[in-house]
Design a protein around this motif. Structure first.
Motif, PDB file in Angstrom:
ATOM      1  N   UNK A   1       0.837  -1.203   0.000  1.00  0.00           N
ATOM      2  CA  UNK A   1       0.000   0.000   0.000  1.00  0.00           C
ATOM      3  C   UNK A   1       0.865   1.243   0.000  1.00  0.00           C
ATOM      4  N   UNK A   2       1.916   1.242   0.828  1.00  0.00           N
ATOM      5  CA  UNK A   2       2.832   2.385   0.888  1.00  0.00           C
ATOM      6  C   UNK A   2       3.576   2.555  -0.430  1.00  0.00           C
ATOM      7  N   UNK A   3       4.002   1.463  -1.034  1.00  0.00           N
ATOM      8  CA  UNK A   3       4.675   1.533  -2.339  1.00  0.00           C
ATOM      9  C   UNK A   3       3.752   2.108  -3.406  1.00  0.00           C
ATOM     10  N   UNK A   4       2.490   1.695  -3.366  1.00  0.00           N
ATOM     11  CA  UNK A   4       1.527   2.234  -4.319  1.00  0.00           C
ATOM     12  C   UNK A   4       1.358   3.738  -4.159  1.00  0.00           C
ATOM     13  N   UNK A   5       1.301   4.201  -2.926  1.00  0.00           N
ATOM     14  CA  UNK A   5       1.205   5.641  -2.668  1.00  0.00           C
ATOM     15  C   UNK A   5       2.419   6.375  -3.214  1.00  0.00           C
TER      16      UNK A   5
END
Length: 308
Positions: free
Chosen positions: A231-235
């Protein structure tokens, strides 16, 4: 003077022939002009329509990416297109998900024209009632409480704590609660405490002029999917793309990116992200487990709905 006495007798047939040729030429010119005008209009109409659809594709892609990082616990649900001969109206809906229960939220409408322009149609706004003497006036949108965040290090006149309201929530209801932290924490530190109920993470880089809270619609962060690291990588990938591509929010994306990376001095990755708040959802009993957390600086109740 009679015709037979004229020096140059008129040739009636020749005159009629000339008049007829002139009429044919005029008619032909009119027909050609109409055809050329129609072809020109059709070409301009086709070009305008093509450019309009191209702009729609670009803007919708950019807007979807932007909304994926802006808006606390709000997710886009898709777009409806309304067509007219010279414009297209695109209405994009969104939901809040409270413990998996979808709540209809804001509809954003953008109108595109074949003449190359686009405009956003004003949507509903947040509202609240109270007295200027009140320490805090809760705001509402779509009949639900609006989330607020309070940045660490800022001196606010009042820090709300809505955790006692959990005692008034019925057993058959689920709620969302926005916690503002007393400092920036890593994703690992936050998940160690809130993983069971975490829904959305608030990142740094938000300015709060005049010591005002950051309302949920203006907050930046990302949703929790199955894997918080993914999720953090996607952000991070979305933010990098947004600040590189042309769009309505490119400058704000650059400002946020520069803030999170200290103007390029810090490599932006999940491990380097500092989280300044979180949105948790669940039943009142499930959220009460966080009441004693020393990380929580402020707690604001958000949307409430029935489980079924």
């Amino acid at each position: 003077m009679s015709e037979k006495n004229e020096l140059f007798p008129k040739d009636t047939d020749f005159s009629n022939l000339v008049k007829k040729a002139r009429r044919k030429s005029l008619l032909r010119n009119i027909v050609v002009s109409v055809i050329v005008s129609c072809l020109l209009f059709a070409g301009l109409f086709w070009l305008g329509t093509f450019m309009m659809y191209k702009k729609i594709d670009e803007d919708i892609s950019y807007d979807y990416a932007w909304r994926s990082i802006q808006g606390a616990n709000v997710q886009s649900t898709g777009s409806d297109f309304n067509y007219t001969p010279f414009s297209v109206s695109v209405i994009t809906g969104s939901n809040k998900y409270v413990a998996g229960v979808p709540l209809p939220w804001e509809n954003l409408e953008k109108v595109f024209s074949i003449f190359g322009s686009s405009r956003i149609v004003q949507s509903n706004s947040i509202s609240g009632t109270g007295s200027i003497e009140d320490k805090r006036i809760p705001l509402y949108f779509q009949g639900e409480r609006v989330i607020e965040f309070y940045a660490p290090g800022e001196n606010y006149d009042f820090l709300p704590d809505d955790r006692p309201l959990l005692d008034e929530i019925a057993e058959y209801q689920v709620v969302e609660m926005a916690y503002s932290f007393d400092a920036g924490y890593s994703l690992e530190e936050v998940e160690a405490i809130f993983s069971d109920q975490s829904n959305w993470y608030w990142v740094g880089g938000i300015s709060t002029p005049d010591n005002q809270p950051v309302y949920g619609g203006n907050a930046y962060g990302f949703h929790k999917n199955r894997d918080p690291i993914e999720s953090a990588n996607g952000f991070i990938q979305q933010l990098k793309w947004l600040q590189e591509e042309k769009g309505d929010s490119q400058q704000e994306a650059k400002r946020l990116y520069d803030t999170l990376t200290d103007k390029g001095q810090i490599e932006l990755k999940p491990e380097s992200l500092r989280l300044f708040g979180i949105v948790v959802t669940g039943t009142a009993e499930e959220l009460k487990q966080f009441n004693g957390s020393p990380m929580i600086r402020a707690a604001v109740l958000g949307a409430t709905t029935d489980k079924y």
